[in-house]
Scaffold this active site. Structure first.
Site, PDB file in Angstrom:
ATOM      1  N   GLY A 231      -9.882   8.578  -9.775  1.00 34.87           N
ATOM      2  CA  GLY A 231     -10.758   8.377 -10.927  1.00 34.87           C
ATOM      3  C   GLY A 231     -12.218   8.400 -10.504  1.00 34.87           C
ATOM      4  O   GLY A 231     -13.053   8.981 -11.161  1.00 34.87           O
ATOM      5  N   ILE A 458      -5.189   3.429  -8.292  1.00 34.20           N
ATOM      6  CA  ILE A 458      -5.649   4.793  -8.573  1.00 34.20           C
ATOM      7  C   ILE A 458      -5.484   5.695  -7.351  1.00 34.20           C
ATOM      8  O   ILE A 458      -6.117   6.737  -7.253  1.00 34.20           O
ATOM      9  CB  ILE A 458      -7.100   4.794  -9.100  1.00 34.20           C
ATOM     10  N   ARG A 580     -12.496  -9.716   4.615  1.00 33.34           N
ATOM     11  CA  ARG A 580     -11.180  -9.572   5.205  1.00 33.34           C
ATOM     12  C   ARG A 580     -10.581  -8.220   4.820  1.00 33.34           C
ATOM     13  O   ARG A 580     -10.676  -7.798   3.658  1.00 33.34           O
ATOM     14  CB  ARG A 580     -10.291 -10.666   4.643  1.00 33.34           C
ATOM     15  N   ASN A 583      -5.305  -4.346   4.458  1.00 34.67           N
ATOM     16  CA  ASN A 583      -4.390  -3.339   4.995  1.00 34.67           C
ATOM     17  C   ASN A 583      -5.197  -2.267   5.729  1.00 34.67           C
ATOM     18  O   ASN A 583      -5.885  -1.471   5.099  1.00 34.67           O
ATOM     19  CB  ASN A 583      -3.583  -2.721   3.843  1.00 34.67           C
ATOM     20  N   PRO A 584      -5.140  -2.250   7.053  1.00 34.48           N
ATOM     21  CA  PRO A 584      -5.974  -1.312   7.816  1.00 34.48           C
ATOM     22  C   PRO A 584      -5.735   0.155   7.459  1.00 34.48           C
ATOM     23  O   PRO A 584      -6.666   0.951   7.481  1.00 34.48           O
ATOM     24  CB  PRO A 584      -5.562  -1.574   9.271  1.00 34.48           C
ATOM     25  N   THR A 586      -4.807   1.562   4.453  1.00 33.20           N
ATOM     26  CA  THR A 586      -5.430   1.965   3.201  1.00 33.20           C
ATOM     27  C   THR A 586      -6.940   1.691   3.228  1.00 33.20           C
ATOM     28  O   THR A 586      -7.706   2.393   2.578  1.00 33.20           O
ATOM     29  CB  THR A 586      -4.754   1.259   2.009  1.00 33.20           C
ATOM     30  N   LYS A 653     -14.218  -8.371   0.348  1.00 34.00           N
ATOM     31  CA  LYS A 653     -15.448  -7.936  -0.317  1.00 34.00           C
ATOM     32  C   LYS A 653     -15.263  -6.623  -1.081  1.00 34.00           C
ATOM     33  O   LYS A 653     -16.132  -6.252  -1.868  1.00 34.00           O
ATOM     34  CB  LYS A 653     -16.562  -7.744   0.717  1.00 34.00           C
ATOM     35  N   GLU A 657     -16.414   1.471  -2.461  1.00 30.28           N
ATOM     36  CA  GLU A 657     -17.684   2.189  -2.591  1.00 30.28           C
ATOM     37  C   GLU A 657     -18.579   2.107  -1.356  1.00 30.28           C
ATOM     38  O   GLU A 657     -19.420   2.975  -1.159  1.00 30.28           O
ATOM     39  CB  GLU A 657     -18.477   1.685  -3.819  1.00 30.28           C
TER      40      GLU A 657
HETATM   41 MO1  MOS Z   1     -15.954   2.916  -9.360  1.00 30.60          MO
HETATM   42  S1  MOS Z   1     -17.521   4.146  -9.824  1.00 30.60           S
HETATM   43  O1  MOS Z   1     -16.645   1.403  -9.505  1.00 30.60           O
HETATM   44  O2  MOS Z   1     -14.800   3.095 -10.521  1.00 30.60           O
END
Ligand code: MOS
Length: 696
Positions: A231, A458, A580, A583-584, A586, A653, A657
């Site tokens: 997405g 997603i 923390r 899962n390394p 992903t 955290k 992004e």
């Molecule tokens: Mo993302 S741009 O926070 O779905």
């Protein structure tokens, strides 16, 4: 009591179902009597539909209906005006859906759409963002609710008095979200109840929007979102496809499947706004920042105000006594921009982290050291200490892993045959937020557990991460835990967006697990099912307001062909501090995915708008270039073992992004180091670098 599932590398739970093809996406559910929808986009930019001739379309074999503003079911005003599709003859932008053809097959629907004849009255349009556009204005706030402008100290005086100054303007084009799975929906109405299988990032909010638009109770709408093929923000809220499909299904009173084409993703679903960003930095002779100003310009549509928070990154990243940020917006005859991975922070960090590189050169200081010198334990914007801030550790560890030490700062100093070689660095940060969520945990008599939450995976591995968190919270091995997500019949949960998913969902799952364990302690071993629910609304709202961010540092080496200006990535390395890591496997996938998207932004992606037609000319993946596997020769992501107890019960955290923020700046800085040429308008294509040619 922890069994230690959190922190271990598990493959995605749904991996086997996906690779064997049994995992179902939104339009893959078998439905009796299903029909197919095909969207008809507007062929003009701005105007009014004066006539729709559906004769030929309706005569075409298999076509059941042409739904348009003249015959569409009525919808109530909703939170996003552009979702009130087919309600009026007005056209606000080219590509706006003005009709939908429903037929007994996909092919028949497509052919029918070709045969719909539409006449328009048109008017003049304005579709290109410029820094002198007469429509520039100051919005009341920027997304999601930040002040539009900020000022501390006296920027003008501080800037004028400084011995070292940089005044530079960067431009970024429109970027288009291109998830592998397009926006797609299967919609069916039964006795006034709506069931949709839909591709989105948050089924709870999609349900709320559909209920509002179609004026039915939320309980009579069910949204199933079991698997989603990406997405990147574009599916963050209900978008045109789901509304159009539900509208069409209501009109024909039959189930309808509709999937947007790749071409139809360019525009109506949203895109990252183009930006024009002026950054002014001033420092003393030792590289200590004294004045920072970031003025950002971006665009919105005539239908809905979307004010991206482009300069917000600059408010909290580096300290200086004199600081100012501003945002200005223009309403253009274009689709409304929307979220794309790190909306605001991503383009904002490109500008600031590039300007910091330019300042380091002006000062004559190493860009890693200059960033470290301007680190701050107190948020310059909020005046409070960060819950944790490990930017410096990321920079130092990254420099060490990358082999930064001993770098000759002289541009165009390294060669490898005909290749000019350079290295660049950039900082990164992204807010670590959480939203209220609910969840349910059930103990079964056989000793197994069921955890239910309407979270959305997603493609990130969210399902697996929640399962790990749940197992630890229940104090059992994960193999004994079953997890259900992606359905509005499950407890309401927030969107997979803003890097908030894992923090928000884990919070509720941990609380539900704790409540269940208390119940079991009181009641002894269950003879039937024992269930406990939790809702974190009060907890999450009551968080102390301390500023909380993830941090990172990107290191990049590029080579640039001295004859053609072709840029290739030799290697890209990022170190992140994101709380923390659940899962390394992903987590790494999220980080290198974000970094790759930043590389794509730096070198490839660009929505090119033809002002005559008010539309993007490159609206497919043949002409809208994205980074492919061959463009990424080496990419590595590392993270610190960061513990921050202020955040949330899972201590995370968010990772969605942070990987893209700053990545494009690191690439651009490396290109400058390689060539001595500073390209301030992305993407850095070879035609812009042609001046570097040895032949030039
Ligand atoms: Mo993302 S741009 O926070 O779905």
């Amino acid at each position: 009591m922890s069994t230690g599932a959190v922190g271990r590398a598990y493959p995605r739970l749904e991996g086997p179902a996906k690779v064997t093809g049994t995992a179902r996406y939104a339009v893959e559910y078998p439905v009796d009597g299903v029909t197919y929808g095909w969207a008809v986009p507007s062929a003009v930019v701005r105007g009014r539909i004066t006539r729709i001739d559906t004769t030929e379309a309706l005569a075409s074999p298999g076509v059941l209906a042409v739904v348009h503003h003249g015959n569409a079911p009525r919808m109530a005003p909703g939170p996003q005006p552009e979702l009130r599709l087919l309600q009026e003859p007005t056209v606000h932008y080219r590509g706006q859906y003005v009709a939908v053809v429903v037929a007994t097959s996909l092919e028949a629907a497509r052919e029918g759409a070709r045969l719909v004849r539409i006449d328009y009255d048109t008017g003049p349009h304005s579709t290109v963002l410029t820094d002198d556009h007469p429509g520039l204005y100051k919005p009341d706030q920027v997304n999601p609710s930040y002040p539009t402008d900020t000022a501390e100290g006296d920027f003008d005086a501080g800037y004028a008095a400084a011995p070292v100054r940089v005044d530079v303007t960067y431009r970024t084009p429109a970027y288009h979200n291109n998830p592998m799975e397009p926006h797609a929906t299967t919609a069916q109405w039964h006795d006034g109840r709506l069931l949709v299988h839909d591709s989105n990032q948050g089924a709870s909010s999609v349900r709320a929007t559909l209920a509002e638009l179609f004026e039915v109770s939320p309980e009579s709408v069910r949204v199933v979102t079991e698997h989603v093929g990406g997405g990147f923000g574009s599916k963050g809220y209900a978008k045109a496809a789901v509304v159009l499909t539900a509208l069409a299904a209501r009109h024909v009173d039959r189930p309808v499947k509709l999937a947007l084409t790749r071409q139809q993703l360019f525009g109506p679903i949203g895109y990252r706004t183009p930006t024009i960003q002026r950054v002014r930095l001033a420092s003393d002779a030792d590289g200590r920042l004294t004045a920072i100003c970031h003025d950002a310009i971006s665009q919105t549509s005539t239908i809905h105000e979307f004010a991206e928070q482009t300069a917000v990154y600059t408010r909290s990243m580096y300290a200086a006594p004199h600081r100012r940020t501003t945002h200005r917006l223009v309403r253009l005859d274009v689709p409304t921009p929307f979220w794309m991975r790190a909306p605001g922070e991503c383009p904002g960090a490109y500008a600031l982290e590039s300007a910091v590189d330019e300042l380091a050169i002006a000062v004559g200081m190493d860009p890693v050291e200059l960033r470290i010198r301007n680190d701050t334990e107190v948020d310059p914007d909020q005046g409070q200490p960060f819950t944790s801030r490990n930017l410096v550790t990321c920079l130092r560890e990254g420099a060490q892993r990358f082999g930064w030490a001993g770098r000759d700062p002289t541009p165009r100093a390294r060669r490898d045959g005909r290749w000019l070689v350079g290295t660049g660095v950039a900082g990164s940060s992204y807010p670590a937020r959480a939203r209220p969520s609910s969840a349910r945990a059930t103990a079964r008599p056989d000793g197994s557990f069921l955890v239910q939450i309407n979270a959305t995976d997603i493609g990130t591995g969210a399902r697996t991460a929640i399962w790990q968190v749940a197992a630890d919270a229940l104090g059992v091995p994960p193999e004994g835990v079953e997890i259900h997500i992606g359905d509005t019949t499950l407890p309401t949960a927030p969107v997979a967006g803003g890097s908030m998913g894992t923090a928000s969902w884990s919070w509720a799952v941990i609380r539900a697990a704790q409540a269940l364990r208390e119940k079991l302690r009181d009641s002894g071993p269950p003879t039937g099912e024992v269930t406990a629910e939790a809702d974190t609304t009060e907890e999450v709202g009551g968080q102390p307001a301390l500023p909380r961010y993830a941090y990172g540092a990107h290191f990049v080496e590029v080579r640039v062909d001295a004859d053609t200006g072709e840029v290739r990535l030799n290697r890209m390395l990022g170190v992140f501090a994101a709380g923390r890591v659940v899962n390394p496997t992903t987590a790494r996938s999220q980080l290198i995915g974000g970094m790759t998207m930043g590389l794509s932004m730096a070198l490839h992606e660009e929505g090119v708008l033809d002002e005559r037609y008010g539309d993007w000319v490159n609206h497919d993946l043949a002409t809208y270039h994205i980074t492919g596997c061959a463009d990424v020769e080496s990419i590595e992501a590392y993270w610190l073992d960061e513990r921050d107890d202020e955040l949330n019960p899972a201590g995370v955290k968010g990772l969605g992004e942070i990987g893209i923020v700053g990545a494009a700046a690191a690439v651009a800085n490396a290109v400058h180091h390689a060539t001595g040429v500073r390209i301030r308008e992305l993407p850095i294509r070879l035609d812009k670098l042609i001046g570097v040619s040895d032949l030039a």
